[in-house]
Design a protein around this motif. Sequence first.
Motif, short mmCIF file in Angstrom:
data_model
loop_
_atom_site.label_atom_id
_atom_site.label_comp_id
_atom_site.label_asym_id
_atom_site.label_seq_id
_atom_site.Cartn_x
_atom_site.Cartn_y
_atom_site.Cartn_z
N LEU A 184 4.28 27.35 24.07
CA LEU A 184 5.64 27.09 23.61
C LEU A 184 5.98 28.06 22.50
O LEU A 184 5.53 27.91 21.35
CB LEU A 184 5.75 25.65 23.09
N GLY A 185 6.75 29.07 22.83
CA GLY A 185 7.17 30.06 21.84
C GLY A 185 8.65 30.32 22.00
O GLY A 185 9.43 29.40 22.19
N THR A 186 9.03 31.60 21.95
CA THR A 186 10.42 31.97 22.21
C THR A 186 10.82 31.51 23.60
O THR A 186 11.96 31.11 23.85
CB THR A 186 10.60 33.49 22.08
N GLY A 187 9.87 31.59 24.53
CA GLY A 187 10.03 31.03 25.87
C GLY A 187 8.94 30.00 26.10
O GLY A 187 8.27 29.56 25.16
N VAL A 188 8.76 29.60 27.35
CA VAL A 188 7.67 28.69 27.71
C VAL A 188 6.87 29.33 28.84
O VAL A 188 7.40 29.57 29.93
CB VAL A 188 8.20 27.31 28.16
N GLY A 189 5.61 29.63 28.56
CA GLY A 189 4.73 30.21 29.58
C GLY A 189 3.74 29.17 30.06
O GLY A 189 3.57 28.11 29.44
N GLY A 190 3.08 29.48 31.16
CA GLY A 190 2.11 28.53 31.69
C GLY A 190 1.01 29.22 32.47
O GLY A 190 1.20 30.33 32.97
N PRO A 201 21.72 27.65 30.46
CA PRO A 201 21.27 28.83 31.19
C PRO A 201 19.94 29.35 30.65
O PRO A 201 19.70 29.33 29.45
CB PRO A 201 22.40 29.85 30.97
N CYS A 202 19.11 29.82 31.57
CA CYS A 202 17.79 30.36 31.23
C CYS A 202 17.79 31.87 31.47
O CYS A 202 18.54 32.37 32.32
CB CYS A 202 16.72 29.67 32.08
N ASN A 203 16.92 32.59 30.77
CA ASN A 203 16.81 34.04 30.95
C ASN A 203 16.39 34.43 32.36
O ASN A 203 16.60 35.57 32.78
CB ASN A 203 15.81 34.63 29.95
N CYS A 204 15.81 33.48 33.11
CA CYS A 204 15.36 33.79 34.47
C CYS A 204 16.52 33.83 35.46
O CYS A 204 16.36 34.25 36.60
CB CYS A 204 14.31 32.78 34.94
N GLY A 205 17.70 33.36 35.03
CA GLY A 205 18.86 33.34 35.92
C GLY A 205 19.21 31.95 36.42
O GLY A 205 20.30 31.73 36.96
N LYS A 206 18.29 30.98 36.26
CA LYS A 206 18.57 29.60 36.65
C LYS A 206 19.16 28.85 35.46
O LYS A 206 19.35 29.39 34.38
CB LYS A 206 17.28 28.89 37.11
N THR A 207 19.41 27.58 35.64
CA THR A 207 19.83 26.71 34.54
C THR A 207 18.93 25.49 34.51
O THR A 207 18.34 25.11 35.53
CB THR A 207 21.30 26.25 34.70
N GLY A 208 18.81 24.90 33.33
CA GLY A 208 18.07 23.64 33.19
C GLY A 208 16.56 23.76 33.23
O GLY A 208 15.86 22.75 33.39
N CYS A 209 16.02 24.97 33.05
CA CYS A 209 14.56 25.14 33.05
C CYS A 209 13.93 24.47 31.83
O CYS A 209 14.58 24.32 30.78
CB CYS A 209 14.20 26.63 33.01
N LEU A 210 12.66 24.12 31.94
CA LEU A 210 11.92 23.57 30.80
C LEU A 210 12.02 24.52 29.60
O LEU A 210 12.10 24.08 28.46
CB LEU A 210 10.45 23.34 31.18
N GLU A 211 12.04 25.82 29.86
CA GLU A 211 12.13 26.82 28.79
C GLU A 211 13.38 26.65 27.94
O GLU A 211 13.37 26.96 26.75
CB GLU A 211 12.08 28.23 29.39
N THR A 212 14.45 26.14 28.53
CA THR A 212 15.70 25.96 27.77
C THR A 212 15.64 24.73 26.87
O THR A 212 16.56 24.50 26.08
CB THR A 212 16.91 25.81 28.72
N ILE A 213 14.57 23.96 26.99
CA ILE A 213 14.44 22.71 26.24
C ILE A 213 13.26 22.75 25.27
O ILE A 213 13.41 22.44 24.09
CB ILE A 213 14.25 21.52 27.21
N ALA A 214 12.09 23.14 25.76
CA ALA A 214 10.85 23.00 24.98
C ALA A 214 10.43 24.27 24.25
O ALA A 214 9.44 24.24 23.52
CB ALA A 214 9.71 22.53 25.89
N SER A 215 11.16 25.37 24.42
CA SER A 215 10.88 26.57 23.65
C SER A 215 11.43 26.41 22.23
O SER A 215 12.22 25.49 21.96
CB SER A 215 11.54 27.78 24.31
N ALA A 216 11.04 27.31 21.34
CA ALA A 216 11.59 27.28 19.99
C ALA A 216 13.11 27.41 20.02
O ALA A 216 13.82 26.71 19.29
CB ALA A 216 10.96 28.39 19.15
#
Length: 317
Positions: free
Chosen positions: A138-144, A175-190
């Motif tokens: 969990l950083g600027t984005g969310v990796g796994g 919106p997420c940087n990947c082009g989708k919306t509602g990704c976990l990254e848009t919620i749980a990232s910093a």
Amino acid sequence: MEQWLVGIDLGGTTTKMAFITEDGIIVHKWEIPTDTSNRGERIVAHIARSLDETLARLGGTKEQLLAIGIGAPGPVQEETGMLYEAVNLGWKHYPLKRQLEEETGLPVAVDNDANIAALGEMWKGAGGGARHLLFVTLGTGVGGGVIANGAIVRGTNGAGGEIGHMTMVADGGAPCNCGKTGCLETIASATGIVRIAGEKLAASERPSALRGGDVTAKAVFDAAKTGDALALEVVEEVTRYLGLALANAANVTNPEKIVIGGGVSKAGALLVEHVAAHFRRYAFPRVAAGAEIVLATLGNDAGVIGGAWLAKSLIGA
């Protein structure tokens, strides 16, 4: 003469590098700036030069180096070591394995940066050698990263383990940087945590320690630890989605350990307790019983240690 593996964690701003023993002990580590100018054309040459200069400074010889394992920020084709795309570096369909082997004369293994961090935590960190492990950063984005039976799950075109891009808000998500919306990254990232806090602050006049200051993910968790009601609402929302995402991923993989890393993980016990409560609510009971949620322990060393683990596979160690 002691021989070393080379672990490299290639990032958009800095490149972390280390000489590491076959037992996973860091002998020497350093970092260099990542030169992303001209679509990253000098990155590999700079890595090779830094390896040679650092080796010379330590009084070593090229014969001491066994192999290189490198993690890069993007999906990787396992067989060829080609990076499909790394937006931060300016690379697209970049033959990283081939280029680095030509520059260094050493065998090279390439993987995604989150995957090598997962391998590092499995080998020498919080994973404690667990052969079934989920890693989320969990950083600027969310990796796994997903490890099944001791091996990274890469998938058919290198995009396995993208926990951060699980859709958590099916309609109307951010919106997420990947082009989708509602990704976990848009919620749980910093950045997601800051966005949610901002929305809650704007939606009401409730008093909060977050008003009038610099709202960061750290500030949100610090305020929550003091009992700030608005901050606790943000933490509850973020960890509910994160617990749900990890439960869904765990229901597929049945891990022994779920390791949470990245800058947001510095929130510590408060983060783990909230995530674990939601995880147990959403996970299949037998899956929940088998999984322990823990904080990553290697910090910035996870990537280089995971890179060394990758390099070991090239020499049959």
